[in-house]
Scaffold this active site. Structure first.
Site, short mmCIF file in Angstrom:
data_model
loop_
_atom_site.label_atom_id
_atom_site.label_comp_id
_atom_site.label_asym_id
_atom_site.label_seq_id
_atom_site.Cartn_x
_atom_site.Cartn_y
_atom_site.Cartn_z
CE LYS A 298 -12.61 7.57 3.23
NZ LYS A 298 -13.54 6.53 2.70
CG HIS B 208 -2.06 -1.29 1.13
ND1 HIS B 208 -2.78 -1.27 -0.16
CD2 HIS B 208 -2.81 -1.54 2.07
CE1 HIS B 208 -3.60 -1.95 0.07
NE2 HIS B 208 -3.57 -2.47 1.31
#
Length: 922
Positions: free
Chosen positions: A581, A134
């Site tokens: 999130k 990532h």
């Protein structure tokens, strides 16, 4: 004496050496003005040294110097901690070292677990770190290599054996490393390719972990002896450690991972694994020079030599001729000759799977014991056998991950191709209609479409990569292949779709047993990835339907038989990043906790062991936190000896950059899984109910912020998100589909942006409101939580949650937040959202003080000291970044694109420098 040094004095000595060396290099290279502005001079500059004042507009060279200096600070801290652990081990004090084997053995013995029980559990442990790429590693691969070389020198200088001249040579080498860092660009000029990311992962899989493996096993055996346990109990029952990989297989929103990339990754990994095993066997052959004239050749070895030579033909005869009177060396030569090629099917007599080599090594070990050579078996052969067990012929198991929406489009194209009415509209079908079509199609072995015929972009890409896996299984079995992971799993139909796509690729097997009657099954795990709060809450219902399906039960049963498991195992991946999130830190942590408990209980009812795959990121807002605390805080009964977990971005280099640190981190993981498996804990029901209320209140507070009108405008200007999206630190795009929306933005840049601007919001926001609300409504329950936070009554889930939030909160800076918020042109939006954040920050600080029994800065002085140390250099860096962002946005918004583009490298350099100072990105 060196060993008497405190951790802090050792840190200061190492930092002084590095910074003075840096100063010397800069002056010699004509950068005396930069050298004069290096940070922490009061620590390394000698008596009376003070911190320098930065100029109003610091140069790019100064930004680069600061970024490098932060790396030196990190290395000095890392070395101090590593040396402290070594001293603790030498002094027999590792039982007090959090998360160590010694501590876990002591706890288990105190809880009444017998050494035999612990040994049995050890032999059943299965732990798999999964390396991902990532975009959170801000340092180039070349820069990482220079830092690794420098750290090796730091470790060498800890040894008192060197003469003055030898130490001088090491110090000169350190200055050379520093010069390389200075002369090497800090930022990515171009985005790294998947091949670049794979090369970085291969460094750890071939250079770090194989060398670390003997250390891990030796530390386990040494701790076992220190605990007073009988060494014979542990025998060969070492924990099963393996590695996974997403680079080259993770295609969720990643346009550059195609069929060719996956095939190439499997081939490259196989070639490097075979090279690793060949190197180990060659080394072992040199060591096993036992003469057949001095000890008789055991019959079992003589029979094996004859059979292997016959199987290999001329290659076997040539291997035998090389050492005519050394049968053990001949045996290893034959094993080397039997290693298969990296590509294509294995020739006659060659190994097909690494387990075959493992079996031959076991026979060779037994033959050494036959002649009384136990020491050689343990010291020479066992490390090679362990390397084969861990890395095989594949290094790491490659997962395939794809989004459920992508699969929906692929199935729609397939169904349309065979004339299914409104097949292209499959994504909009009801779950019942989807399931009916899948049940119908999976009832027949024939594919929907003739192999090789183009169907559509999504279908061709999905079936194509599954066909690569099918070819691999045909030639080499399932070694090296991981799970088929469906991200954004919303329904059981999202998982059933994988079986249908696998059938098109020829990946399904057919049960040829009497009870199976040719029914289809999948040889690889089909794994849901539950990422949002809603999906985690629905996870048990999704799993319930999935596990009731005949093809699923059949697949789990046959997978268990193939793997030698005592019971079927269903893997479930849970996402920390998107849930955070989605609903905020507090709701994410507790929803994950509740979901794991419920799914594990469902598995027990259905006779299936649920193996959780924890998708943790590198920052607190994405699930990070101390490994030992994380594992202790997992719900009771959810580990059961097995666990997978992601290691992402910069956490890979932080945890595994060198053998010493890597051994410690893997020990924390293995010992923690043992503890979570055997330690019994019952969660107090009223605390669990209190946490339910806290999570709900925290989520309301978080959603009240991020869903408010104007919030995205605040986020876009009060953080450097627009600059981060220009950063070239990962091959994957920042947004899933390119939309300018919060939902489309990946969790990594979301957290990255808040960290850069020192809000740190994803790691703490909502906790203050939740606890204040509980204190006002139910003061007795609040008092019980305060007691559960104390050492005497510590409840691991609460301790982990609060300590993580306290660290994130302490790292946030109201003063710097306000300076970034000043970039928001709309005064009303700026005042409203900054006010909400600052109020919640103050409220959270007050609640943390109540939980800790005093202000966080006073009750956690070591953490505060690290933060203060970094803030000395970060504060002027933030100021420079804010000035650059203001200028860059003004140029860009004013249409002066060329001038804005010219300023971008300096902005990205500031992003790297701040990330280095914080020790994390996203």
């Amino acid at each position: 004496m060196l060993d008497a040094m405190s951790q802090e004095s050792r840190f200061e000595r190492t930092l002084s050496f590095l910074m003075r060396s840096f100063e010397t290099v800069l002056i010699e290279l004509g950068e005396a003005d930069v050298a004069a502005l290096l940070p922490w001079r009061s620590l390394w500059g000698g008596p009376g040294a003070t911190e320098p004042d930065w100029p109003a507009e610091p140069s790019q060279r100064l930004l680069q110097a600061c970024s490098i200096a932060f790396q030196f600070l990190n290395q000095a801290e890392e070395n101090a901690v590593a040396q402290r652990r070594r001293r603790a081990e030498a002094q027999g004090m590792l039982a007090a070292d959090a998360g160590s084997w010694d501590q876990h053995f002591a706890r288990l013995a105190e809880a009444g677990r017998s050494p035999a029980e612990i040994a049995r559990a050890l032999g059943r442990l299965s732990v798999e770190p999964v390396l991902t790429a990532h975009p959170t590693e801000a340092k180039r691969q070349t820069v990482l290599e220079h830092h690794r070389a420098l750290y090796r020198i730091i470790v060498e200088l800890e040894n008192d054996m060197w003469t003055e001249a030898e130490r001088g040579a090491f110090e000169a080498g350190a200055r050379a490393c520093i010069e390389k860092l200075w002369r090497t660009g800090e930022i990515f000029i171009e985005k790294p390719t998947v091949a670049d990311e794979r090369r970085n992962i291969l460094h750890y899989l071939t250079e770090v972990f194989p060398d670390t493996l003997p250390w891990i096993d030796n530390r386990l055996r040494a701790a076992w002896r220190r605990a007073g346990f009988e060494p014979a109990l542990i025998g060969d029952a070492l924990p099963r450690l393996s590695f996974g990989d997403w680079v080259g297989g993770d295609r969720d929103g990643h346009p550059f991972v195609d069929v060719a990339t996956t095939r190439e990754t499997l081939t490259v990994f196989r070639a490097r694994a075979l090279e690793l095993q060949r190197r180990g066997l060659v080394e072992m052959a040199g060591a096993l020079s036992l003469s057949g004239r001095l000890q008789p050749t055991p019959a079992r070895l003589a029979d094996w030599l004859a059979a292997r030579v016959a199987a290999l033909g001329e290659a076997g005869a040539a291997a035998l001729r090389r050492n005519p009177v050394e049968p053990w060396r001949q045996a290893v030569n034959l094993m080397i000759a039997a290693l298969p090629p990296a590509e294509g099917p294995p020739p006659p007599g060659a190994y097909r799977r690494a387990a075959e080599l493992g079996a031959d090594l076991a026979l060779l070990r037994a033959s050494l014991l036959d002649v009384g050579a136990r020491r050689l078996a343990e010291q020479v052969l066992d490390p090679a056998a362990r390397r084969v067990q861990v890395f095989g012929f594949h290094l790491a198991a490659l997962d395939i991950r794809q989004n459920s929406a992508f699969h929906d489009r692929a199935l729609g194209q397939m169904l349309a191709a065979v004339g299914e009415p409104d097949g292209h509209d499959y994504p909009g079908w009801s779950p019942a209609r989807r399931h009916a079509v899948m049940a119908r199609e999976l009832g027949t072995p024939r594919p929907c479409v003739t192999p090789g015929r183009p169907i559509g972009e999504e279908a061709d890409r999905t079936v194509g990569v599954l066909r690569v896996f099918a070819e691999h299984i045909r030639d080499r079995g399932t070694d090296g292949l991981g799970a088929l992971i469906v991200s954004m799993t919303r329904t059981a139909e999202d998982l059933f779709a994988v079986f249908l796509l696998a059938r098109e690729a020829g990946l399904l097997g057919y049960d040829d047993s009497a009870e199976g009657a040719g029914a289809p099954w999948c040889p690889l795990p089909v794994v849901p990835l539950l990422e949002t709060i809603e999906d985690l809450e629905n996870g048990t219902a999704i799993l319930d339907r999935f596990l009731d399906e005949p093809i699923v039960r059949r697949s789990l049963r046959l997978q268990a038989v193939a793997a030698g498991h005592e019971e079927p195992v269903q893997q479930v991946m849970i996402g920390y990043s998107d849930s955070g999130k989605d609903g905020g830190f507090l709701a994410s942590i507790w929803t994950l906790y509740r979901a794991q408990s419920a799914m594990a209980e469902l598995g027990r009812r259905k006779g299936v062991r649920i193996r959780f795959f924890h998708g943790r990121g590198g920052t607190i807002g994405r699930g990070a936190g101390p490994t030992h605390r994380f594992l202790r805080a997992l719900p009771p009964g959810t580990v059961r000896g097995g666990l997978r977990t992601t290691e992402q971005g910069e956490t890979i280099s932080q945890k595994f950059a060198n053998r010493v640190t890597a051994a410690h981190q893997l020990e924390l993981l293995l010992a923690g899984v043992l503890g979570a498996t055997l330690e019994e804990r019952k969660d107090p029901e009223r605390l669990v109910r209190a946490m339910d209320g806290l999570a709900a209140a925290g989520r309301r507070a978080y959603e009240g912020l991020v869903q408010a009108e104007g919030f995205l405008a605040f986020f876009d200007r009060a953080t450097p998100i627009d600059a981060i999206e220009q950063n070239r630190i990962g091959s994957r795009p920042s947004r899933r589909s390119g939309k300018r929306s919060l939902g489309d933005l990946r969790a990594i840049p979301w957290v990255f942006a808040w960290n850069q601007s020192r809000f740190g919001l994803p790691g703490w926001f909502g906790l203050g409101t939740a606890f204040a609300d509980l204190q006002a409504r139910e003061p007795e329950i609040f008092a019980a939580l305060v007691r559960a936070k104390t050492e005497a009554h510590r409840w691991p889930p609460l301790h982990y949650l609060v300590s993580n939030a306290a660290t994130a909160w302490a790292g946030a800076s109201p003063e710097i937040m306000a300076r970034y918020a000043a970039l928001v042109e709309d005064e009303a939006i700026r005042a409203r959202f900054l006010g909400v954040v600052l109020e919640e920050h103050a409220r959270t600080g007050a609640m943390l003080a109540a939980l800790y029994g005093g202000p966080v800065a006073e009750t956690r002085p070591a953490i505060q000291q690290m933060i203060d140390r970094r803030n000395q250099a970060l504060t002027p860096l933030h100021g420079r970044q804010i000035d650059l962002l203001r200028r860059w946005r003004g140029l860009r918004d004013g249409g002066r694109t060329g001038e804005a583009e010219a300023l971008l490298p300096e902005i990205l350099l500031s992003v790297n420098a701040v990330a280095s100072g914080l020790g994390s990105t996203g």
